[in-house]
Design a protein around this motif. Structure first.
Motif, short mmCIF file in Angstrom:
data_model
loop_
_atom_site.label_atom_id
_atom_site.label_comp_id
_atom_site.label_asym_id
_atom_site.label_seq_id
_atom_site.Cartn_x
_atom_site.Cartn_y
_atom_site.Cartn_z
N UNK A 151 -63.29 19.79 66.85
CA UNK A 151 -64.14 20.58 67.72
C UNK A 151 -64.55 21.85 66.99
N UNK A 152 -65.81 22.21 67.12
CA UNK A 152 -66.33 23.45 66.55
C UNK A 152 -66.90 24.29 67.69
N UNK A 153 -66.93 25.61 67.49
CA UNK A 153 -67.47 26.52 68.49
C UNK A 153 -68.37 27.52 67.79
N UNK A 154 -69.60 27.67 68.32
CA UNK A 154 -70.53 28.60 67.69
C UNK A 154 -70.33 30.02 68.25
N UNK A 155 -71.12 30.96 67.77
CA UNK A 155 -70.98 32.37 68.16
C UNK A 155 -71.20 32.59 69.66
N UNK A 156 -71.98 31.73 70.30
CA UNK A 156 -72.23 31.84 71.74
C UNK A 156 -71.18 31.10 72.57
N UNK A 157 -70.21 30.46 71.91
CA UNK A 157 -69.15 29.74 72.63
C UNK A 157 -69.48 28.31 72.96
N UNK A 158 -70.60 27.77 72.46
CA UNK A 158 -70.97 26.38 72.72
C UNK A 158 -70.20 25.47 71.76
N UNK A 159 -69.81 24.30 72.29
CA UNK A 159 -69.01 23.36 71.53
C UNK A 159 -69.86 22.30 70.86
N UNK A 160 -69.37 21.82 69.73
CA UNK A 160 -69.92 20.66 69.02
C UNK A 160 -68.77 20.01 68.27
N UNK A 161 -69.04 18.85 67.68
CA UNK A 161 -68.02 18.15 66.92
C UNK A 161 -68.43 18.03 65.45
N UNK A 162 -67.43 18.11 64.59
CA UNK A 162 -67.58 17.79 63.18
C UNK A 162 -66.85 16.46 62.98
N UNK A 163 -67.54 15.47 62.43
CA UNK A 163 -66.92 14.19 62.10
C UNK A 163 -66.98 14.03 60.60
N UNK A 164 -65.81 13.84 60.00
CA UNK A 164 -65.74 13.70 58.54
C UNK A 164 -65.04 12.42 58.17
#
Length: 164
Positions: A151-164
């Motif tokens: 899980x990643x979180x940007x400066x505004x607090x919105x979530x996204x995923x990193x898949x590696x």
């Protein structure tokens, strides 16, 4: 080759609804460091719960401590409430083997004996090595063993995923 696309914000909305159903009177949210802590912080606010959520680290109870050693930032556990006799809702971003969950439950009991411990996760990726299952998961996915989902979180607090 297929590409995994997960909308972390949409899954968060599902997690919010699922967590609402799991709440008992006096439930304390405890996020597992680090993605689970981000989720617990936002859930606490969105649910209008008083106080602060707890944050718990698995570092001191990991079964791979001997091979991995101590993280430079190992002591992230902060429980700003009494654990003894309280229902605890553990929040994590990704559940995989169950070993992190086992370690944080051990850490939690160092602070007292909760009335209950329930687990809710954003994503369950299967592959369990221990008999640990979430009471709620917003999604279930299958990934290759060598793949990582974070899980990643940007400066505004919105979530996204990193898949590696």
């Amino acid at each position: 080759m297929s590409t995994l696309l997960l909308d972390a914000e949409a899954l968060y909305t599902d997690l919010l609804r699922g967590v609402q159903r799991l709440l008992q009177p006096n439930t304390a949210l405890v996020g597992i460091w680090s993605g689970g802590a981000w989720l617990a912080e936002r859930l606490q606010k969105d649910l209008g719960l008083a106080g602060l959520p707890g944050v718990i680290s698995s570092a001191l109870h990991r079964d791979d401590f001997g091979s991995k050693g101590m993280s430079a930032a190992a002591d992230h556990t902060k429980l700003p409430f009494e654990v003894e006799g309280r229902p605890i809702l553990l929040i994590d971003d990704v559940l995989y083997t169950g070993r992190t969950t086992r370690a944080v439950i051990n850490e939690l009991f160092d602070f007292g004996r909760p009335a209950s411990v329930t687990l809710a996760v954003l994503v369950d990726r299967g592959g369990r090595q221990l008999p640990i299952e979430p009471a709620f998961s917003a999604a279930r996915v299958t990934l290759a063993v060598e793949q990582k989902l974070r899980l990643a979180r940007d400066a505004e607090g919105r979530f996204s995923f990193d898949v590696k």
